[in-house]
Design a protein around this motif. Structure first.
Motif, PDB file in Angstrom:
ATOM      1  N   ALA A   1     -14.728  -5.137   3.355  1.00  0.00           N
ATOM      2  CA  ALA A   1     -14.754  -5.778   2.034  1.00  0.00           C
ATOM      3  C   ALA A   1     -14.417  -4.784   0.931  1.00  0.00           C
ATOM      4  O   ALA A   1     -13.620  -5.080   0.030  1.00  0.00           O
ATOM      5  CB  ALA A   1     -16.108  -6.418   1.779  1.00  0.00           C
ATOM      6  N   ALA A   2     -15.014  -3.600   1.001  1.00  0.00           N
ATOM      7  CA  ALA A   2     -14.764  -2.587  -0.021  1.00  0.00           C
ATOM      8  C   ALA A   2     -13.340  -2.054   0.086  1.00  0.00           C
ATOM      9  O   ALA A   2     -12.632  -1.940  -0.924  1.00  0.00           O
ATOM     10  CB  ALA A   2     -15.768  -1.452   0.109  1.00  0.00           C
TER      11      ALA A   2
ATOM     12  N   ARG B   1     -11.329   2.247   6.798  1.00  0.00           N
ATOM     13  CA  ARG B   1     -11.785   0.872   6.541  1.00  0.00           C
ATOM     14  C   ARG B   1     -13.055   0.566   7.325  1.00  0.00           C
ATOM     15  O   ARG B   1     -13.984  -0.077   6.825  1.00  0.00           O
ATOM     16  CB  ARG B   1     -10.677  -0.109   6.905  1.00  0.00           C
ATOM     17  CG  ARG B   1     -10.943  -1.577   6.550  1.00  0.00           C
ATOM     18  CD  ARG B   1      -9.693  -2.382   6.808  1.00  0.00           C
ATOM     19  NE  ARG B   1      -9.850  -3.782   6.439  1.00  0.00           N
ATOM     20  CZ  ARG B   1     -10.165  -4.758   7.291  1.00  0.00           C
ATOM     21  NH1 ARG B   1     -10.357  -4.469   8.573  1.00  0.00           N
ATOM     22  NH2 ARG B   1     -10.273  -6.002   6.875  1.00  0.00           N
TER      23      ARG B   1
ATOM     24  N   ASP C   1       0.814  -1.216   0.000  1.00  0.00           N
ATOM     25  CA  ASP C   1       0.000   0.000   0.000  1.00  0.00           C
ATOM     26  C   ASP C   1       0.848   1.267   0.000  1.00  0.00           C
ATOM     27  O   ASP C   1       0.422   2.302  -0.514  1.00  0.00           O
ATOM     28  CB  ASP C   1      -0.910   0.013   1.240  1.00  0.00           C
ATOM     29  CG  ASP C   1      -1.804  -1.205   1.314  1.00  0.00           C
ATOM     30  OD1 ASP C   1      -2.597  -1.409   0.376  1.00  0.00           O
ATOM     31  OD2 ASP C   1      -1.704  -1.954   2.308  1.00  0.00           O
TER      32      ASP C   1
ATOM     33  N   ARG D   1      -4.017  -0.153  -9.362  1.00  0.00           N
ATOM     34  CA  ARG D   1      -4.114  -0.127  -7.899  1.00  0.00           C
ATOM     35  C   ARG D   1      -3.281   1.032  -7.371  1.00  0.00           C
ATOM     36  O   ARG D   1      -2.091   1.140  -7.679  1.00  0.00           O
ATOM     37  CB  ARG D   1      -3.601  -1.455  -7.325  1.00  0.00           C
ATOM     38  CG  ARG D   1      -3.564  -1.509  -5.801  1.00  0.00           C
ATOM     39  CD  ARG D   1      -2.904  -2.788  -5.313  1.00  0.00           C
ATOM     40  NE  ARG D   1      -2.701  -2.755  -3.870  1.00  0.00           N
ATOM     41  CZ  ARG D   1      -3.289  -3.580  -3.020  1.00  0.00           C
ATOM     42  NH1 ARG D   1      -4.105  -4.527  -3.460  1.00  0.00           N
ATOM     43  NH2 ARG D   1      -3.048  -3.482  -1.718  1.00  0.00           N
TER      44      ARG D   1
ATOM     45  N   ASP E   1     -10.674  -3.375   1.331  1.00  0.00           N
ATOM     46  CA  ASP E   1      -9.636  -4.359   1.013  1.00  0.00           C
ATOM     47  C   ASP E   1      -9.532  -4.657  -0.476  1.00  0.00           C
ATOM     48  O   ASP E   1      -8.562  -5.293  -0.914  1.00  0.00           O
ATOM     49  CB  ASP E   1      -9.885  -5.655   1.786  1.00  0.00           C
ATOM     50  CG  ASP E   1      -9.706  -5.468   3.290  1.00  0.00           C
ATOM     51  OD1 ASP E   1      -9.191  -4.405   3.705  1.00  0.00           O
ATOM     52  OD2 ASP E   1     -10.095  -6.375   4.061  1.00  0.00           O
ATOM     53  N   MET E   2     -10.498  -4.191  -1.271  1.00  0.00           N
ATOM     54  CA  MET E   2     -10.373  -4.319  -2.718  1.00  0.00           C
ATOM     55  C   MET E   2      -9.218  -3.464  -3.242  1.00  0.00           C
ATOM     56  O   MET E   2      -8.672  -3.736  -4.311  1.00  0.00           O
ATOM     57  CB  MET E   2     -11.664  -3.899  -3.405  1.00  0.00           C
ATOM     58  CG  MET E   2     -12.826  -4.869  -3.216  1.00  0.00           C
ATOM     59  SD  MET E   2     -14.348  -4.214  -3.931  1.00  0.00           S
ATOM     60  CE  MET E   2     -13.869  -4.060  -5.663  1.00  0.00           C
TER      61      MET E   2
ATOM     62  N   SER F   1      -9.076  -0.566  -4.566  1.00  0.00           N
ATOM     63  CA  SER F   1      -9.289   0.169  -5.810  1.00  0.00           C
ATOM     64  C   SER F   1      -9.214   1.667  -5.538  1.00  0.00           C
ATOM     65  O   SER F   1      -9.230   2.111  -4.383  1.00  0.00           O
ATOM     66  CB  SER F   1     -10.658  -0.168  -6.399  1.00  0.00           C
ATOM     67  OG  SER F   1     -11.694   0.291  -5.545  1.00  0.00           O
TER      68      SER F   1
ATOM     69  N   SER G   1     -12.401   2.721  -3.628  1.00  0.00           N
ATOM     70  CA  SER G   1     -12.544   2.250  -2.256  1.00  0.00           C
ATOM     71  C   SER G   1     -11.499   2.846  -1.314  1.00  0.00           C
ATOM     72  O   SER G   1     -11.707   2.894  -0.105  1.00  0.00           O
ATOM     73  CB  SER G   1     -12.450   0.724  -2.213  1.00  0.00           C
ATOM     74  OG  SER G   1     -11.149   0.279  -2.570  1.00  0.00           O
ATOM     75  N   ARG G   2     -10.399   3.322  -1.859  1.00  0.00           N
ATOM     76  CA  ARG G   2      -9.354   3.912  -1.019  1.00  0.00           C
ATOM     77  C   ARG G   2      -9.336   5.437  -1.077  1.00  0.00           C
ATOM     78  O   ARG G   2      -8.465   6.067  -0.479  1.00  0.00           O
ATOM     79  CB  ARG G   2      -7.979   3.376  -1.458  1.00  0.00           C
ATOM     80  CG  ARG G   2      -7.752   1.888  -1.178  1.00  0.00           C
ATOM     81  CD  ARG G   2      -7.526   1.626   0.301  1.00  0.00           C
ATOM     82  NE  ARG G   2      -7.358   0.214   0.594  1.00  0.00           N
ATOM     83  CZ  ARG G   2      -6.176  -0.390   0.708  1.00  0.00           C
ATOM     84  NH1 ARG G   2      -5.063   0.292   0.517  1.00  0.00           N
ATOM     85  NH2 ARG G   2      -6.107  -1.673   1.009  1.00  0.00           N
TER      86      ARG G   2
END
Length: 263
Positions: free
Chosen positions: A223-224, A217, A153, A179, A226-227, A229, A232-233
């Protein structure tokens, strides 16, 4: 702290570290960001930071960006030169000990290599890293748990030329995973004392980033998040410049530069 792109958002307080025992910190469990540390030869600064992050139970890998591994020799024109990915820290230690134990004890190389061989097998080159390919052969490395998938990350580089090399390499790769990855340079002089200070600074920044990531998170759902994307981040990504800026106030002698890049 120089921000290359992105906008600042509300600050986050650094996480309070648990008490340390012989460098090891209590593992409180829960979500952890995955980190990567990078210097020129994957010997001093990146390995000090790798060790400190692994002692705090963060998933972490490390690399060098140079064409060869270079260590000081008997004179400035006689360095000890090795190939990445082919010579272990243990082999380097034994070779230098056989050559001149007095010299290489005095200049700290044997102590550094002794530490390194307790962390992982040998120096790896950033440009040879196959991002997204499982790192199954590194199971014995410190900090390997959580990095098996071959992605991280946050990438910490330890000098500007390494930061430039990482950014250029990521651009050349063409972002096949789409990513996001934060690339943060913490400028650390290449000596053992400054590497120790820089390692502590990087761990402090990692704690602050991880605390913010945990909050985001929980807000959007594991779930979102940890994708990993861009969507989502996004809320976490927007907070990073402010986190780095607050960290810079705590560590004014470690100039930092940040950008958001892509795997």
């Amino acid at each position: 702290m120089e921000v290359v792109n992105g906008a600042a958002a509300p600050p986050v307080a650094p996480a309070a570290p648990a008490p340390a025992t012989n460098g090891e910190r209590e593992d409180t469990g829960g979500f952890k960001l995955k980190f990567c540390t990078v210097c020129a030869s994957n010997q001093n600064r990146s390995m000090e930071a790798h060790l400190r992050l692994s002692q705090a139970h963060y998933p972490v890998i490390s690399f060098g960006t140079g064409s060869l591994v270079r260590l000081p020799g008997p004179s400035i024109t006689q360095p000890n030169v090795y190939q990445f990915n082919k010579v272990s820290y243990d082999a380097m230690y034994k070779e230098l000990h056989d050559k001149d134990p007095r010299l290489y004890t005095a200049n700290g190389l044997l102590n550094m290599l002794g530490r390194n061989r307790q962390v992982k097998w040998g120096p790896e080159r950033w440009q040879d890293w196959q991002i997204g390919i499982p790192r199954t052969e590194h199971a014995s490395d410190r900090g390997s748990e959580g990095t098996e998938g071959g992605v991280v990350d946050v990438v910490f580089t330890c000098e500007e030329r390494c930061w430039d090399a990482v950014i250029d390499d990521l651009l050349n790769r063409g972002s096949p995973l789409n990513r996001p990855v934060h690339v943060i340079n913490v400028d650390i002089k290449d000596n053992h004392e400054e590497a120790s200070i820089g390692g502590r600074g990087i761990l402090d920044l990692a704690d602050s980033l991880n605390a913010a990531a945990k909050e985001e998170r929980e807000a959007i759902g594991p779930a979102a998040f940890d994708m990993a994307s861009a969507a989502s981040r996004a809320s976490f990504d927007e907070r990073v410049p402010e986190i780095v800026g607050e960290w810079q106030e705590r560590w004014p002698n470690l100039p930092a530069t940040w950008t958001l890049a892509w795997f």
